[in-house]
Design an enzyme around this catalytic site. Structure first.
Site, PDB file in Angstrom:
ATOM      1  N   LYS A   1      29.193  43.242  34.641  1.00  0.00           N
ATOM      2  CA  LYS A   1      30.457  42.606  34.316  1.00  0.00           C
ATOM      3  C   LYS A   1      30.278  41.087  34.427  1.00  0.00           C
ATOM      4  O   LYS A   1      29.327  40.677  35.084  1.00  0.00           O
ATOM      5  CB  LYS A   1      31.571  43.089  35.235  1.00  0.00           C
TER       6      LYS A   1
ATOM      7  N   LYS B   1      30.993  53.226  44.769  1.00  0.00           N
ATOM      8  CA  LYS B   1      31.371  53.305  46.186  1.00  0.00           C
ATOM      9  C   LYS B   1      31.852  54.721  46.497  1.00  0.00           C
ATOM     10  O   LYS B   1      32.675  55.278  45.774  1.00  0.00           O
ATOM     11  CB  LYS B   1      32.482  52.291  46.493  1.00  0.00           C
TER      12      LYS B   1
ATOM     13  N   GLU C   1      38.998  39.395  50.363  1.00  0.00           N
ATOM     14  CA  GLU C   1      37.642  38.987  50.736  1.00  0.00           C
ATOM     15  C   GLU C   1      37.710  37.779  51.669  1.00  0.00           C
ATOM     16  O   GLU C   1      38.596  36.935  51.518  1.00  0.00           O
ATOM     17  CB  GLU C   1      36.850  38.586  49.498  1.00  0.00           C
TER      18      GLU C   1
ATOM     19  N   ASP D   1      37.928  37.846  37.049  1.00  0.00           N
ATOM     20  CA  ASP D   1      36.797  38.310  37.849  1.00  0.00           C
ATOM     21  C   ASP D   1      37.044  39.715  38.417  1.00  0.00           C
ATOM     22  O   ASP D   1      36.130  40.516  38.504  1.00  0.00           O
ATOM     23  CB  ASP D   1      36.561  37.314  39.000  1.00  0.00           C
TER      24      ASP D   1
ATOM     25  N   HIS E   1      37.525  45.994  38.646  1.00  0.00           N
ATOM     26  CA  HIS E   1      37.668  46.709  39.921  1.00  0.00           C
ATOM     27  C   HIS E   1      39.123  47.133  40.225  1.00  0.00           C
ATOM     28  O   HIS E   1      39.381  48.266  40.610  1.00  0.00           O
ATOM     29  CB  HIS E   1      37.174  45.841  41.077  1.00  0.00           C
TER      30      HIS E   1
ATOM     31  N   LYS F   1      40.142  35.358  47.555  1.00  0.00           N
ATOM     32  CA  LYS F   1      38.994  34.932  48.351  1.00  0.00           C
ATOM     33  C   LYS F   1      39.501  34.140  49.549  1.00  0.00           C
ATOM     34  O   LYS F   1      40.600  33.602  49.524  1.00  0.00           O
ATOM     35  CB  LYS F   1      38.083  34.039  47.499  1.00  0.00           C
TER      36      LYS F   1
HETATM   37  C1  BG6 Z   1      32.279  41.116  41.981  1.00  0.00           C
HETATM   38  C2  BG6 Z   1      33.011  39.815  41.815  1.00  0.00           C
HETATM   39  O1  BG6 Z   1      32.367  41.885  40.812  1.00  0.00           O
HETATM   40  O2  BG6 Z   1      32.868  41.848  43.051  1.00  0.00           O
HETATM   41  C3  BG6 Z   1      32.929  39.014  43.102  1.00  0.00           C
HETATM   42  O3  BG6 Z   1      32.430  39.073  40.747  1.00  0.00           O
HETATM   43  C4  BG6 Z   1      33.436  39.837  44.263  1.00  0.00           C
HETATM   44  O4  BG6 Z   1      33.654  37.799  42.989  1.00  0.00           O
HETATM   45  C5  BG6 Z   1      32.766  41.195  44.306  1.00  0.00           C
HETATM   46  O5  BG6 Z   1      33.142  39.121  45.450  1.00  0.00           O
HETATM   47  C6  BG6 Z   1      33.425  42.099  45.324  1.00  0.00           C
HETATM   48  O6  BG6 Z   1      32.642  43.253  45.489  1.00  0.00           O
HETATM   49  P1  BG6 Z   1      32.635  44.029  46.872  1.00  0.00           P
HETATM   50  O7  BG6 Z   1      31.764  45.210  46.627  1.00  0.00           O
HETATM   51  O8  BG6 Z   1      32.098  43.082  47.904  1.00  0.00           O
HETATM   52  O9  BG6 Z   1      34.061  44.386  47.137  1.00  0.00           O
END
Ligand code: BG6
Length: 513
Positions: free
Chosen positions: A171, A205, A239, A258, A263, A363
């Site tokens: 992605k 996951k 995050e 993003d 997701h 974030k």
């Molecule tokens: C990625 C994003 O696809 O997923 C990132 O580009 C993000 O910005 C990440 O930090 C989060 O993934 P995970 O597995 O840490 O939740």
């Protein structure tokens, strides 16, 4: 589930039987010197190798520009695995890295492609990889189409004599609905749809896959999984990290692009979809597309109160001071890019009409936390009103995806004593108690599946487009100024006040992080 968290003796920890090692192949990584290979792909290959899920007939060919020679690349990758995996087994690291070959060239360099052919022929001969190639686009997205087309022009996508050839696309798949559609359309002019593997690592996951098992392997939840019993749903991906080394990419992308079309929408689809008629890839994909198509586009006027954009300023996380977004490397000091987004969406179908889905991601929030919270309606009558000290709280089912992997049901119970007072308690299932803790990146399952040719956990073209179709009206409204205001939040806080106000407007509240 049990009220007290069980601590099982080690011998009781269940392990699912390991699948068989994947078949022979070379994995060709475009962009092997980049961040994705370092943080995720090589650690994932390590875990696969450690679990003996990679065959002896396996090798890696890396293609990238860089100032390393082949041995230098192997040493770097070995170091990357050791820093990502605690107590990595030396023999496994050695096994994996010794099979790496390097084509150090630009993607438009004819000598690079000539060398790639030689490397692949050499690996096929040395490791008996049978001419099966899994290409991985770990490059900047701008290169996806040109590099894939070149792979095709070089004859490397031809599947003859039982050999298979596939490409995994990272992605972001497109920047908006139009570019995603164009990319889907262009790819199938030189490769077959079943050779295209569009990755969303959330589908790798365990807890995300478990949403389907939880919903459809148990009889007791599905009858209440609808508008009659559910008040609303909150989906959170919080995050603590900032933009790390990706300021250049992120500042042109923002939180919505993003995280949302991939997701977040994926979590929404798995939570809201109808039961598939089977667990085949087609049946699963059909149901996910169907539910996403039931999300009505947000209108520009709704955008003002159904979306919130935020950006972090300096603050403190876990007692450490952190800088603001605009001070991050490769980020414009006057950037208007959002690092937080909250959305309210509807799912207009028979099951969910009138049930809002609130989605947020950001974030530099105080905690890393990905969860889906299903909040149920209050009981029809407050029987214990007179005797209680606190008002009853709604029942909630919390599916926690990370970092603690669990499912929890929250409900009221009587506090022991002569007076009837209540308190919220929970019943909890923790993965670690039953299945132990496994270090995983989420990419292991997906790489394994791609090698064995199972695309059920990859995205079909219409799923990608359905994700963008949901986000595009928001991008359009923001571009006209509606809902575009940027609300600042201190790093380490729960996000901008405007996101709380969005919920208060509906007489609801976000779950605290
Ligand atoms: C990625 C994003 O696809 O997923 C990132 O580009 C993000 O910005 C990440 O930090 C989060 O993934 P995970 O597995 O840490 O939740």
């Amino acid at each position: 589930m049990s009220a007290a968290t069980p601590v099982l003796p080690p011998e009781a920890v269940a392990k699912s039987p390991l699948p068989r090692p994947a078949g022979p192949c070379v994995m060709v990584i475009f962009g092997i010197t980049g961040d994705l290979t370092r943080r995720l792909l090589f650690p994932a290959l390590y875990y696969l190798a450690q679990q003996k899920l990679l065959p002896e007939e396996f090798a890696v060919a890396g293609y990238a520009l860089g100032d390393l020679d082949e041995q230098g690349l192997r040493d770097k990758l070995a170091g990357d695995v050791r820093s990502a995996v605690a107590n990595a087994e030396g023999a496994v690291v050695e096994w994996l890295c010794s099979r790496v070959r390097f084509v150090c060239a630009g993607f438009d360099d004819p000598n690079g492609w000539k060398r790639l052919h030689e490397v692949l022929a050499g690996l096929d001969e040395q490791y008996h990889t049978g001419g099966n190639y899994l290409f991985y686009m770990a490059t900047l997205p701008d290169f996806f189409l040109d590099v894939a087309r070149r792979v095709g022009d070089e004859g490397l996508l031809k599947q003859e004599n039982g050999q298979w050839r596939r490409i995994i696309f990272e992605k972001p798949f497109g920047r908006d609905l139009t570019s995603a559609r164009e990319l889907n359309r262009d790819l199938v002019t030189f490769m077959r749809e079943d050779q295209v593997f569009r990755i969303d690592h959330y589908l790798g996951k365990e807890t995300v896959q478990n949403i389907l098992v939880f919903r459809f392997a148990n009889g007791i939840f599905e009858p209440i999984w609808n508008r009659r019993y559910v008040d609303h749903v909150q989906i959170t991906v919080a995050e603590t990290v900032g933009v790390e080394r990706r300021g250049g990419y992120y500042d042109h992308t923002g939180a919505l692009r993003d995280m949302a079309p991939n997701h977040l929408i994926q979590l929404l689809a798995l939570t809201a979809m109808e039961p598939p008629s089977s667990f085949s890839a087609t049946a699963l994909h059909n149901e996910q597309v169907k539910v996403l198509e039931a999300v009505p586009p947000v209108t520009p006027s709704e955008c003002k109160y159904c979306t919130v954009r935020g950006q972090y300023v300096a603050g403190v996380i876990a007692d450490n001071p952190v800088t603001g977004y605009r001070q991050e490397p490769l980020v414009s000091p006057i950037s208007q890019t959002e690092t937080y987004v909250a959305l309210k969406v509807a799912v207009d179908n028979w099951r969910w009409a009138g049930v809002p889905f609130y989605i947020r991601t950001g974030k530099r929030l105080p905690k890393r936390k990905t969860e889906i919270a299903i909040q149920f309606r209050n009981p029809p009558l407050t029987l214990f009103r007179k005797s209680r000290t606190t008002l009853p709280q709604a029942n909630r089912l919390i599916i926690s995806v990370q970092p603690d992997e669990s499912i929890r049901l929250e409900f009221d119970a009587k506090i022991p004593g002569p007076v009837v007072t209540t308190q919220q308690v929970d019943m909890r299932f923790c993965y670690a108690d039953y299945f132990g803790v496994e270090n995983r990146t989420g990419y292991e399952t997906l790489l394994y599946d791609a090698i064995v040719g199972d695309n059920s956990l990859f995205k079909r073209s219409d799923m990608i487009e359905a994700g963008w179709a949901l986000v595009q009206p928001v991008l359009d409204a923001w571009s006209t100024g509606s809902g575009r205001d940027l609300h600042f939040y201190a790093a380490g806080s729960d996000g901008p006040d405007a996101a709380d106000a969005m919920m208060e407007h509906d007489r609801r509240a976000w779950r605290p992080l």
